[in-house]
Write a protein that holds these residues in place. Sequence first.
Motif, PDB file in Angstrom:
ATOM      1  N   LYS A   8       0.846  -1.204   0.000  1.00  0.00           N
ATOM      2  CA  LYS A   8       0.000   0.000   0.000  1.00  0.00           C
ATOM      3  C   LYS A   8       0.883   1.256   0.000  1.00  0.00           C
ATOM      4  CE  LYS A   8      -4.591  -0.673   0.437  1.00  0.00           C
ATOM      5  NZ  LYS A   8      -4.468  -1.703  -0.581  1.00  0.00           N
ATOM      6  N   ARG A   9       1.943   1.183   0.846  1.00  0.00           N
ATOM      7  CA  ARG A   9       2.805   2.365   0.960  1.00  0.00           C
ATOM      8  C   ARG A   9       3.556   2.636  -0.358  1.00  0.00           C
ATOM      9  NH1 ARG A   9       7.650   2.065   4.924  1.00  0.00           N
ATOM     10  NH2 ARG A   9       6.191   2.284   6.638  1.00  0.00           N
ATOM     11  N   GLN A  10       3.989   1.555  -1.003  1.00  0.00           N
ATOM     12  CA  GLN A  10       4.696   1.728  -2.279  1.00  0.00           C
ATOM     13  C   GLN A  10       3.762   2.298  -3.347  1.00  0.00           C
ATOM     14  OE1 GLN A  10       6.156  -2.264  -2.610  1.00  0.00           O
ATOM     15  NE2 GLN A  10       7.933  -1.874  -1.319  1.00  0.00           N
ATOM     16  N   GLU A  11       2.518   1.830  -3.347  1.00  0.00           N
ATOM     17  CA  GLU A  11       1.513   2.372  -4.290  1.00  0.00           C
ATOM     18  C   GLU A  11       1.340   3.867  -4.038  1.00  0.00           C
ATOM     19  OE1 GLU A  11      -0.043   0.828  -6.670  1.00  0.00           O
ATOM     20  OE2 GLU A  11      -0.235  -1.308  -6.177  1.00  0.00           O
ATOM     21  N   HIS A  12       1.310   4.216  -2.725  1.00  0.00           N
ATOM     22  CA  HIS A  12       1.116   5.613  -2.340  1.00  0.00           C
ATOM     23  C   HIS A  12       2.296   6.464  -2.825  1.00  0.00           C
ATOM     24  CE1 HIS A  12      -0.763   8.271   1.027  1.00  0.00           C
ATOM     25  NE2 HIS A  12      -0.620   8.910  -0.106  1.00  0.00           N
ATOM     26  N   ILE A  13       3.506   5.927  -2.634  1.00  0.00           N
ATOM     27  CA  ILE A  13       4.703   6.651  -3.083  1.00  0.00           C
ATOM     28  C   ILE A  13       4.638   6.878  -4.602  1.00  0.00           C
ATOM     29  CG2 ILE A  13       7.222   6.494  -3.368  1.00  0.00           C
ATOM     30  CD1 ILE A  13       7.265   4.859  -0.746  1.00  0.00           C
ATOM     31  N   LEU A  14       4.256   5.829  -5.315  1.00  0.00           N
ATOM     32  CA  LEU A  14       4.160   5.944  -6.783  1.00  0.00           C
ATOM     33  C   LEU A  14       3.199   7.065  -7.162  1.00  0.00           C
ATOM     34  CD1 LEU A  14       3.965   2.451  -8.539  1.00  0.00           C
ATOM     35  CD2 LEU A  14       5.792   4.129  -8.555  1.00  0.00           C
ATOM     36  N   GLN A  15       2.064   7.111  -6.445  1.00  0.00           N
ATOM     37  CA  GLN A  15       1.059   8.135  -6.746  1.00  0.00           C
ATOM     38  C   GLN A  15       1.627   9.541  -6.500  1.00  0.00           C
ATOM     39  OE1 GLN A  15      -1.987   7.178  -8.106  1.00  0.00           O
ATOM     40  NE2 GLN A  15      -1.940   9.365  -8.595  1.00  0.00           N
ATOM     41  N   VAL A  17       4.758  10.478  -6.532  1.00  0.00           N
ATOM     42  CA  VAL A  17       5.779  10.829  -7.525  1.00  0.00           C
ATOM     43  C   VAL A  17       5.113  11.116  -8.875  1.00  0.00           C
ATOM     44  CG1 VAL A  17       7.879  10.068  -8.695  1.00  0.00           C
ATOM     45  CG2 VAL A  17       7.508   9.444  -6.321  1.00  0.00           C
ATOM     46  N   GLN A  18       4.078  10.343  -9.183  1.00  0.00           N
ATOM     47  CA  GLN A  18       3.369  10.552 -10.447  1.00  0.00           C
ATOM     48  C   GLN A  18       2.762  11.961 -10.475  1.00  0.00           C
ATOM     49  OE1 GLN A  18       0.800   7.213 -10.977  1.00  0.00           O
ATOM     50  NE2 GLN A  18       0.282   7.738 -13.083  1.00  0.00           N
ATOM     51  N   ASP A  19       2.202  12.398  -9.354  1.00  0.00           N
ATOM     52  CA  ASP A  19       1.542  13.712  -9.299  1.00  0.00           C
ATOM     53  C   ASP A  19       2.526  14.860  -9.142  1.00  0.00           C
ATOM     54  OD1 ASP A  19      -0.782  12.318  -9.439  1.00  0.00           O
ATOM     55  OD2 ASP A  19      -1.227  12.408  -7.289  1.00  0.00           O
ATOM     56  N   ASN A  20       3.663  14.613  -8.471  1.00  0.00           N
ATOM     57  CA  ASN A  20       4.538  15.737  -8.102  1.00  0.00           C
ATOM     58  C   ASN A  20       5.963  15.659  -8.640  1.00  0.00           C
ATOM     59  OD1 ASN A  20       2.650  16.950  -5.945  1.00  0.00           O
ATOM     60  ND2 ASN A  20       2.850  14.824  -5.344  1.00  0.00           N
ATOM     61  N   GLY A  21       6.279  14.544  -9.296  1.00  0.00           N
ATOM     62  CA  GLY A  21       7.680  14.337  -9.693  1.00  0.00           C
ATOM     63  C   GLY A  21       8.162  15.354 -10.703  1.00  0.00           C
ATOM     64  N   PRO A  22       9.483  15.647 -10.793  1.00  0.00           N
ATOM     65  CA  PRO A  22      10.475  15.065  -9.903  1.00  0.00           C
ATOM     66  C   PRO A  22      10.353  15.612  -8.490  1.00  0.00           C
ATOM     67  CG  PRO A  22      11.520  16.617 -11.421  1.00  0.00           C
ATOM     68  CD  PRO A  22      10.084  16.531 -11.814  1.00  0.00           C
ATOM     69  N   TYR A  51       9.967   1.158 -11.709  1.00  0.00           N
ATOM     70  CA  TYR A  51       8.807   2.057 -11.658  1.00  0.00           C
ATOM     71  C   TYR A  51       9.250   3.512 -11.543  1.00  0.00           C
ATOM     72  CZ  TYR A  51       5.792  -1.978 -10.866  1.00  0.00           C
ATOM     73  OH  TYR A  51       5.119  -3.164 -10.999  1.00  0.00           O
ATOM     74  N   LEU A  52      10.317   3.719 -10.748  1.00  0.00           N
ATOM     75  CA  LEU A  52      10.827   5.073 -10.528  1.00  0.00           C
ATOM     76  C   LEU A  52      12.253   5.175 -11.040  1.00  0.00           C
ATOM     77  CD1 LEU A  52       9.758   5.887  -6.845  1.00  0.00           C
ATOM     78  CD2 LEU A  52       8.539   6.413  -8.966  1.00  0.00           C
ATOM     79  N   ASP A  53      12.618   6.399 -11.373  1.00  0.00           N
ATOM     80  CA  ASP A  53      14.006   6.658 -11.723  1.00  0.00           C
ATOM     81  C   ASP A  53      14.475   7.746 -10.754  1.00  0.00           C
ATOM     82  OD1 ASP A  53      16.181   6.089 -13.173  1.00  0.00           O
ATOM     83  OD2 ASP A  53      15.216   6.449 -15.108  1.00  0.00           O
ATOM     84  N   TYR A  60      13.143  11.954  -7.490  1.00  0.00           N
ATOM     85  CA  TYR A  60      12.529  10.780  -8.110  1.00  0.00           C
ATOM     86  C   TYR A  60      11.504  11.210  -9.137  1.00  0.00           C
ATOM     87  CZ  TYR A  60      14.701   8.153  -4.409  1.00  0.00           C
ATOM     88  OH  TYR A  60      15.622   7.587  -3.592  1.00  0.00           O
ATOM     89  N   PHE A  61      11.445  10.465 -10.243  1.00  0.00           N
ATOM     90  CA  PHE A  61      10.338  10.683 -11.181  1.00  0.00           C
ATOM     91  C   PHE A  61       9.806   9.346 -11.670  1.00  0.00           C
ATOM     92  CE2 PHE A  61      14.253  11.075 -13.505  1.00  0.00           C
ATOM     93  CZ  PHE A  61      14.049  10.323 -14.649  1.00  0.00           C
ATOM     94  N   TYR A  62       8.577   9.409 -12.103  1.00  0.00           N
ATOM     95  CA  TYR A  62       7.841   8.211 -12.505  1.00  0.00           C
ATOM     96  C   TYR A  62       8.243   7.836 -13.926  1.00  0.00           C
ATOM     97  CZ  TYR A  62       3.628   5.339 -13.059  1.00  0.00           C
ATOM     98  OH  TYR A  62       2.763   4.312 -13.258  1.00  0.00           O
ATOM     99  N   THR A  63       8.582   6.553 -14.140  1.00  0.00           N
ATOM    100  CA  THR A  63       9.014   6.153 -15.490  1.00  0.00           C
ATOM    101  C   THR A  63       7.833   5.934 -16.429  1.00  0.00           C
ATOM    102  OG1 THR A  63       8.997   3.814 -14.882  1.00  0.00           O
ATOM    103  CG2 THR A  63      11.102   4.976 -14.648  1.00  0.00           C
TER     104      THR A  63
END
Length: 209
Positions: A8-15, A17-22, A51-53, A60-63
């Motif tokens: 759940k936490r990893q999904e949250h992190i992805l979200q 980064v997706q919304d705010n990355g880098p 998933y992230l770079d 971090y940014f979403y790949t």
Amino acid sequence: MRKIELTKRQEHILQIVQDNGPITGEHIAEQLNLTRATLRPDLAILTMAGYLDARPRVGYFYTGKSGTQLLTENLKNFLVKDYQSIPVVVNENVSVYDAICTMFLEDVGTLFVVDQNTLLVGVLSRKDLLRASIGKQELTSIPVNIIMTRMPNITMCEKEDLLIDIAQKLIDKQIDALPVVRKTDKGFEVIGRVTKTNIAKAFVALGNE
Ligand code: ADP
């Protein structure tokens, strides 16, 4: 890169980064009310899995790659040399009877046939040997070079080939195995064997990673 079950936490992190990355690790931690140290393993997993770079001093940014995309990319990194088995070869002059014994003793479904210079000249499958056994011939006196599938009609591969291309060849040619060869001036040396079992093992490895 690998397909993994995300927490759940990893999904949250992805979200995030997706919304705010880098975005820096520090800022992701702030949004989650966690410390940077607590997040470190999750960020490492997400980066290793593709998933992230991470870029130094940028964050971090979403790949943008889905699990399926990452899985496919991974599959395309599988090489013959990492999954091949040891080949079992017989000389072209051995009898069909001896080839049958070798197939049983070595517990393989395909034998590769070589000449006196140990160069590839043929392939013997289980059915080739069964077919030869149906007749009333004396199996100890028929050499395998009479019944084998011979050069140049042999489908081969090299150790640097992609396993997925070889799987396609097995399907297209409706065969169970092919020899891994090294080309020399005089012909092809057999250095390995790729079978449907090797492909199945690679498939399972991919699923288990
Ligand atoms: P089986 O005959 O036991 O079903 P295969 O499907 O592998 O096993 O073999 C089918 C036929 O294709 C056989 O006559 C065999 O000699 C031939 N064959 C098997 N492997 C190869 C190969 N790599 N290249 C060319 N012919 C092959």
